[in-house]
Design a protein around this motif. Sequence first.
Motif, PDB file in Angstrom:
ATOM      1  N   LEU A  18     -21.144 -14.585  -4.118  1.00 53.81           N
ATOM      2  CA  LEU A  18     -22.502 -14.126  -5.023  1.00 53.81           C
ATOM      3  C   LEU A  18     -23.379 -13.588  -3.592  1.00 53.81           C
ATOM      4  O   LEU A  18     -24.036 -12.319  -3.686  1.00 53.81           O
ATOM      5  CB  LEU A  18     -22.978 -15.501  -5.209  1.00 53.81           C
ATOM      6  CG  LEU A  18     -22.670 -16.052  -6.678  1.00 53.81           C
ATOM      7  CD1 LEU A  18     -23.393 -17.515  -6.896  1.00 53.81           C
ATOM      8  CD2 LEU A  18     -22.845 -15.282  -7.569  1.00 53.81           C
ATOM      9  N   ASP A  19     -23.478 -14.109  -1.920  1.00 53.00           N
ATOM     10  CA  ASP A  19     -24.089 -13.092  -1.813  1.00 53.00           C
ATOM     11  C   ASP A  19     -23.950 -11.681  -1.496  1.00 53.00           C
ATOM     12  O   ASP A  19     -25.134 -10.815  -1.688  1.00 53.00           O
ATOM     13  CB  ASP A  19     -23.763 -13.948  -0.141  1.00 53.00           C
ATOM     14  CG  ASP A  19     -24.472 -14.876   0.175  1.00 53.00           C
ATOM     15  OD1 ASP A  19     -25.527 -15.394  -0.783  1.00 53.00           O
ATOM     16  OD2 ASP A  19     -23.612 -16.064   0.809  1.00 53.00           O
ATOM     17  N   ALA A  20     -22.830 -11.551  -1.039  1.00 50.57           N
ATOM     18  CA  ALA A  20     -21.796  -9.451  -1.517  1.00 50.57           C
ATOM     19  C   ALA A  20     -22.362  -9.133  -2.505  1.00 50.57           C
ATOM     20  O   ALA A  20     -23.092  -8.748  -2.777  1.00 50.57           O
ATOM     21  CB  ALA A  20     -20.775  -9.587  -1.473  1.00 50.57           C
ATOM     22  N   ALA A  21     -22.223 -10.459  -3.629  1.00 45.70           N
ATOM     23  CA  ALA A  21     -22.420  -9.310  -5.085  1.00 45.70           C
ATOM     24  C   ALA A  21     -24.051  -8.676  -4.980  1.00 45.70           C
ATOM     25  O   ALA A  21     -24.566  -8.003  -5.720  1.00 45.70           O
ATOM     26  CB  ALA A  21     -22.251 -10.110  -5.884  1.00 45.70           C
ATOM     27  N   VAL A  22     -24.888 -10.258  -4.777  1.00 44.60           N
ATOM     28  CA  VAL A  22     -26.867  -9.342  -4.246  1.00 44.60           C
ATOM     29  C   VAL A  22     -26.999  -8.225  -3.278  1.00 44.60           C
ATOM     30  O   VAL A  22     -27.356  -7.338  -4.351  1.00 44.60           O
ATOM     31  CB  VAL A  22     -27.419 -10.595  -4.495  1.00 44.60           C
ATOM     32  CG1 VAL A  22     -28.663 -10.813  -3.470  1.00 44.60           C
ATOM     33  CG2 VAL A  22     -26.926 -11.661  -4.807  1.00 44.60           C
ATOM     34  N   ALA A  23     -26.420  -8.532  -2.670  1.00 44.10           N
ATOM     35  CA  ALA A  23     -26.746  -7.633  -1.827  1.00 44.10           C
ATOM     36  C   ALA A  23     -26.274  -5.850  -2.098  1.00 44.10           C
ATOM     37  O   ALA A  23     -26.522  -4.886  -2.289  1.00 44.10           O
ATOM     38  CB  ALA A  23     -25.829  -6.987  -0.047  1.00 44.10           C
ATOM     39  N   THR A  24     -24.760  -6.124  -3.073  1.00 41.09           N
ATOM     40  CA  THR A  24     -24.472  -4.208  -3.776  1.00 41.09           C
ATOM     41  C   THR A  24     -25.114  -4.244  -4.839  1.00 41.09           C
ATOM     42  O   THR A  24     -25.419  -3.181  -4.518  1.00 41.09           O
ATOM     43  CB  THR A  24     -22.622  -4.854  -4.315  1.00 41.09           C
ATOM     44  OG1 THR A  24     -22.299  -4.866  -2.993  1.00 41.09           O
ATOM     45  CG2 THR A  24     -21.912  -3.805  -4.301  1.00 41.09           C
ATOM     46  N   PHE A  25     -25.475  -5.040  -5.730  1.00 33.85           N
ATOM     47  CA  PHE A  25     -26.171  -4.949  -6.657  1.00 33.85           C
ATOM     48  C   PHE A  25     -27.678  -4.440  -6.743  1.00 33.85           C
ATOM     49  O   PHE A  25     -28.451  -3.614  -7.177  1.00 33.85           O
ATOM     50  CB  PHE A  25     -26.284  -5.719  -7.658  1.00 33.85           C
ATOM     51  CG  PHE A  25     -25.732  -6.346  -8.744  1.00 33.85           C
ATOM     52  CD1 PHE A  25     -24.578  -5.408  -9.218  1.00 33.85           C
ATOM     53  CD2 PHE A  25     -24.392  -8.393  -8.038  1.00 33.85           C
ATOM     54  CE1 PHE A  25     -23.176  -6.664 -10.059  1.00 33.85           C
ATOM     55  CE2 PHE A  25     -23.233  -8.053  -9.529  1.00 33.85           C
ATOM     56  CZ  PHE A  25     -22.653  -6.939 -10.148  1.00 33.85           C
ATOM     57  N   ALA A  26     -28.052  -5.113  -5.178  1.00 30.67           N
ATOM     58  CA  ALA A  26     -29.278  -4.251  -5.103  1.00 30.67           C
ATOM     59  C   ALA A  26     -29.156  -3.014  -4.472  1.00 30.67           C
ATOM     60  O   ALA A  26     -30.374  -2.334  -4.389  1.00 30.67           O
ATOM     61  CB  ALA A  26     -30.199  -5.773  -4.219  1.00 30.67           C
ATOM     62  N   ARG A  27     -28.167  -2.897  -3.707  1.00 32.43           N
ATOM     63  CA  ARG A  27     -28.045  -1.325  -3.280  1.00 32.43           C
ATOM     64  C   ARG A  27     -27.748  -0.413  -4.400  1.00 32.43           C
ATOM     65  O   ARG A  27     -28.185   1.155  -4.575  1.00 32.43           O
ATOM     66  CB  ARG A  27     -27.497  -1.780  -1.783  1.00 32.43           C
ATOM     67  CG  ARG A  27     -27.416   0.333  -1.240  1.00 32.43           C
ATOM     68  CD  ARG A  27     -26.209  -0.601  -0.102  1.00 32.43           C
ATOM     69  NE  ARG A  27     -24.890  -0.339  -0.161  1.00 32.43           N
ATOM     70  CZ  ARG A  27     -24.272  -1.149  -0.593  1.00 32.43           C
ATOM     71  NH1 ARG A  27     -24.653  -2.518  -0.397  1.00 32.43           N
ATOM     72  NH2 ARG A  27     -22.852  -1.139  -1.060  1.00 32.43           N
ATOM     73  N   ARG A  28     -26.959  -0.876  -4.639  1.00 36.94           N
ATOM     74  CA  ARG A  28     -26.297   0.128  -5.577  1.00 36.94           C
ATOM     75  C   ARG A  28     -26.491   0.502  -7.137  1.00 36.94           C
ATOM     76  O   ARG A  28     -26.272   1.513  -7.865  1.00 36.94           O
ATOM     77  CB  ARG A  28     -24.686  -0.033  -5.448  1.00 36.94           C
ATOM     78  CG  ARG A  28     -23.660  -0.210  -4.652  1.00 36.94           C
ATOM     79  CD  ARG A  28     -23.519   1.402  -4.439  1.00 36.94           C
ATOM     80  NE  ARG A  28     -23.283   1.982  -4.666  1.00 36.94           N
ATOM     81  CZ  ARG A  28     -22.298   2.431  -5.393  1.00 36.94           C
ATOM     82  NH1 ARG A  28     -22.749   3.919  -5.328  1.00 36.94           N
ATOM     83  NH2 ARG A  28     -21.366   3.180  -6.293  1.00 36.94           N
ATOM     84  N   GLY A  29     -27.345  -0.886  -7.451  1.00 40.13           N
ATOM     85  CA  GLY A  29     -27.429  -0.560  -9.212  1.00 40.13           C
ATOM     86  C   GLY A  29     -26.083  -1.839  -9.459  1.00 40.13           C
ATOM     87  O   GLY A  29     -25.258  -1.967  -8.986  1.00 40.13           O
TER      88      GLY A  29
END
Length: 218
Positions: A18-29
């Motif tokens: 979830l940490d990785a997903a939140v960072a990725t979704f925030a950066r990439r959409g």
Amino acid sequence: MGVQGKRVPRAVREQQMLDAAVATFARRGYRAASMDEIAEAAGVSKPLVYLYLNSKDELFTACIRREADALKAAVRAAVEPDAPADRQLWSGLLGFFEHTAAHPDGWTVLYSQARTVGEPFAAEVAVMRAEIVAFVTGLIAAAARDADCEAADQSLADREVAALAHALVGAAESLAGWNAGTTGPGRPSGKESAATLMNFAWSGLDNLMTGHRWTPSR
């Protein structure tokens, strides 16, 4: 070290994902982010992400719910329940802005991604927002009672309190969104943002609670 020594508990592994997903979704959409990117950022295989979280939609939903729960908990924990009305509002705003400043990726997922991607994600954020508005409504209503601000038409008074809560939450969201897009030394701290909104809102609220209303001049 054997394989057993390297085993990570499922709950810990899920939080890493979830940490990785939140960072990725925030950066990439949401739409541009891929499960491959998320798995790589989490240091796991893509099949493991699917095993734990089933699909990209369910992963995004899990991110929204985790970040929403953390934000609500931060606001509630920050409020000083036995303090004067202005102090309660100040402490709640401080909790909100300090949390969003400390978790910019989580706020980006909630404010910029989930609300704009569409259903069912926007509905998840709407639930969080409704809970925060209800909480702020309670704070403003309690402050009005403390100030002995009673209207003849109580239903109108209730609507006004609810309207003020919606306006205040909307202003806080907008300011936190602006903060998230501000980089460098000019970015305000959580305390500075809370003070800005408190100065903007409290004078008006205080006047309303003591019966001093603004009216347009003729």
